[in-house]
Design a protein around this motif. Structure first.
Motif, PDB file in Angstrom:
ATOM      1  N   TYR A  52       0.700  -1.283  -0.013  1.00 48.19           N
ATOM      2  CA  TYR A  52       0.268   0.054  -0.014  1.00 48.19           C
ATOM      3  C   TYR A  52       0.812   1.504   0.030  1.00 48.19           C
ATOM      4  CZ  TYR A  52      -3.561   3.018   0.827  1.00 48.19           C
ATOM      5  OH  TYR A  52      -4.463   4.226   1.024  1.00 48.19           O
ATOM      6  N   CYS A  95       1.100   4.127  -2.612  1.00 47.77           N
ATOM      7  CA  CYS A  95       0.688   5.460  -2.374  1.00 47.77           C
ATOM      8  C   CYS A  95       2.242   6.541  -2.768  1.00 47.77           C
ATOM      9  CB  CYS A  95       0.322   5.654  -0.830  1.00 47.77           C
ATOM     10  SG  CYS A  95      -0.737   5.258  -0.453  1.00 47.77           S
ATOM     11  N   ARG A 111       7.313  14.114  -1.686  1.00 48.15           N
ATOM     12  CA  ARG A 111       6.263  13.645  -0.670  1.00 48.15           C
ATOM     13  C   ARG A 111       7.068  12.541   0.118  1.00 48.15           C
ATOM     14  NH1 ARG A 111       1.379   9.716  -3.777  1.00 48.15           N
ATOM     15  NH2 ARG A 111       1.620  11.460  -5.510  1.00 48.15           N
ATOM     16  N   ARG A 134       1.033  10.709   5.034  1.00 53.67           N
ATOM     17  CA  ARG A 134       0.997  10.912   3.669  1.00 53.67           C
ATOM     18  C   ARG A 134       1.482  12.734   4.703  1.00 53.67           C
ATOM     19  NH1 ARG A 134      -1.344   9.044  -1.925  1.00 53.67           N
ATOM     20  NH2 ARG A 134      -3.069  10.585  -0.737  1.00 53.67           N
ATOM     21  N   PHE A 156       3.023  16.343   2.225  1.00 56.52           N
ATOM     22  CA  PHE A 156       3.737  16.773   0.407  1.00 56.52           C
ATOM     23  C   PHE A 156       4.274  17.918   1.116  1.00 56.52           C
ATOM     24  CE2 PHE A 156       0.386  14.778  -0.164  1.00 56.52           C
ATOM     25  CZ  PHE A 156       0.590  13.543  -2.164  1.00 56.52           C
TER      26      PHE A 156
END
Ligand code: SAM
Lengths: 265, 216
Positions: free
Chosen positions: A68, A72, A179, A261, A263
């Motif tokens: 996963y 992502c 990211r 996550r 950025f």
């Protein structure tokens, strides 16, 4: 004996100037300066059996959590990726394929034993050309600013002494538009499930560690360090505090792990 | 559990195993090296991507395209599960597109190579097993499996034809779960009807054979 309130930061500064800073190592309090070498001791002793134990303890599910994470990452051919605390290189191996010959993947870890196991494993898989191995502390990354399109740290942040410093360091070396993905154990969202999970971690896990790796202490540390790690929301705000934008997280397997996550814009 | 990842891992493992068993697949798949094929199944909540590696032997990574995945694809295929089996026949592609049952955006040649790869995977299972066990065992196993498979494929072919006709005559094409449930109810009802008819026929036959019936 358990501290269920996760601290926002790993390091609690001493009240007075002259006092030592302390931090936790599992449930124990130790000098902040000691933690790195204690953690090193753990990973020195588990390095050889690390992959087998990973599969046994998570019943193979860690592979899906990592999958996963890859899904992502949005990583594509030609990009530069840093797999931090990369250990035995599961993610780096996949990234190496994803970025192709024109890209670059750096596998970085503070621990030489883990790095060696990783390097041997990736070489055996025939992955060489676009991979680099760097022994580095996440708190002070030895890379220029704006170097990477994507940074992953999987099951690593928990072991870092000063997590804020490490997150800031990652932010610095990330390219604008890049990211950060943090895959880490977190807080199960369901109460009953959480009880079962606790029982598993504190009773079964160390026994498995004893039986397979002849090392129950390291796996006791593992269980304890998981409980001391910041929960989903806390980690999210820690990432925002060092500058990350659009921070989101996704719980997996009932919140046993979460993928955060963020950025850099 | 991350269900999409589990599904992807399974598809990927099967596909890569098939490609590696079929010696000719790797050479035929050259057109797919470094290509990225997006696949959206109407019935599945997860849009997938099939990323073929640059180097030989051909390997593929299958993954979920998570919300903001903007990695460009060479070719985007959308279809429903009922069309999937027909995709393996690359010559059908244009027909399927015309019928509106398949949508292909981007490089049609990649789509063709992709469907060809799926369709022509022609694996000598017996040889594969023999290389892992022994020849006699493999041969015996495969003759029994083959006869079972023949029976199975007859059923599958007739089922496939029935479905195909139904699909061609009636639009929309994708079968909704409720429609499927309804369909099986209807089949049950039909079976009951035929059973009743059989009994009725038997009765008629009996009465026709009886002297009384002859007079009637
Ligand atoms: C549980 S392992 C994870 C390995 C790998 N990422 C995986 O998911 O399988 C944690 C790793 O973090 C590394 N580590 C611990 N503290 C670190 C630090 N301050 N900087 C970099 N790596 C660190 C350890 O050496 C160890 O290899």
């Amino acid at each position: 004996m358990r501290d269920d309130n996760s601290p926002a930061s790993d390091v609690s500064p001493g009240a007075n100037q002259g006092q030592q800073e302390t931090t936790h190592f599992g449930f124990k309090q130790v000098d902040a300066s000691q933690k790195a070498s204690l953690v090193a001791g753990v990973f020195d002793s588990v390095a050889a059996k690390y992959d087998v134990m990973n599969d046994m303890m998570s019943m193979g599910i860690h592979r899906l959590w990592k999958r996963y994470t890859l899904d992502c990452s949005g990583v594509r051919a030609g990009q530069h990726v840093l797999d931090l605390a990369g250990g035995t290189g599961d993610l780096a191996a996949k990234f190496s394929k994803m970025v192709g010959a024109t890209g670059k993947v750096v596998l970085a870890d503070i621990n030489d034993s883990m790095l060696k196991v990783g390097r041997d494993k990736l070489r055996d898989k025939g992955l060489v050309s676009n991979l680099e191995y760097v022994q580095a502390n996440a708190e002070a990354l030895p890379f220029p600013d704006n170097s990477f399109d994507c940074i992953t740290i999987a099951f690593g942040l928990r072991n870092v002494t000063d997590k804020d410093k490490a997150l800031a360091s990652m932010f610095r070396v990330l390219k604008p538009g890049g990211r950060l993905l943090v895959l880490e154990f977190s807080k199960p969202t369901n109460d009953t499930f959480s009880k079962v999970y606790d029982w598993y971690s504190f009773h079964i896990l160390p026994k498995m560690g004893q039986a397979i790796a002849n090392d129950s202490e390291s796996y006791q540390y593992l269980a304890e360090s998981i409980r001391m790690h910041p929960d989903q929301e806390t980690l999210k705000s820690m990432m925002e505090n060092v500058g990350f934008d659009q921070v989101t997280y996704h719980n997996m397997t009932g919140g046993i792990v979460a993928l955060h996550r963020g950025f850099k814009f | 559990m991350p269900a999409a990842q589990l599904a992807c891992a399974a598809i990927e493992a099967v596909l890569n195993a098939l490609i590696s068993f079929d010696r000719s697949a790797t050479s035929r798949g050259k057109a797919l090296q470094s290509k990225r094929v997006g696949v959206t199944l109407a019935e599945s909540p997860w849009p997938l991507a099939f990323q073929f590696d640059a180097d030989a032997p051909l390997t593929v990574r299958v993954h979920e395209r998570v919300d903001d995945d903007s990695t460009p694809v060479d070719c985007e295929i959308s279809l429903s599960i009922s069309t999937l089996s027909e995709l393996s026949d690359a010559s059908q592609i244009t027909g399927l597109i015309k019928q509106g049952r398949l949508n292909v955006d981007g490089d049609i040649q990649v789509a063709q190579a992709f469907s060809q790869l799926l369709g022509e995977l022609d694996i000598d299972w017996e040889e594969q097993l023999a290389s892992r066990t022994n020849d006699v065992f493999a041969h015996q196993l495969f003759s029994s499996v083959k006869s079972a498979a023949n029976g199975f494929s007859r059923v599958a072919t007739s089922l496939h034809n029935t479905v195909r006709n139904a699909v061609l005559e009636e639009k929309p094409i994708a079968a909704h779960p409720i429609a499927i449930a309804h369909f099986s109810d209807q089949v049950d009802a039909l079976r009951q009807d035929t059973d009743r008819l059989m009994v009725r026929l038997e009765q008629l036959e009996n009465s026709a054979n009886s002297p009384q019936g002859k007079n009637a």
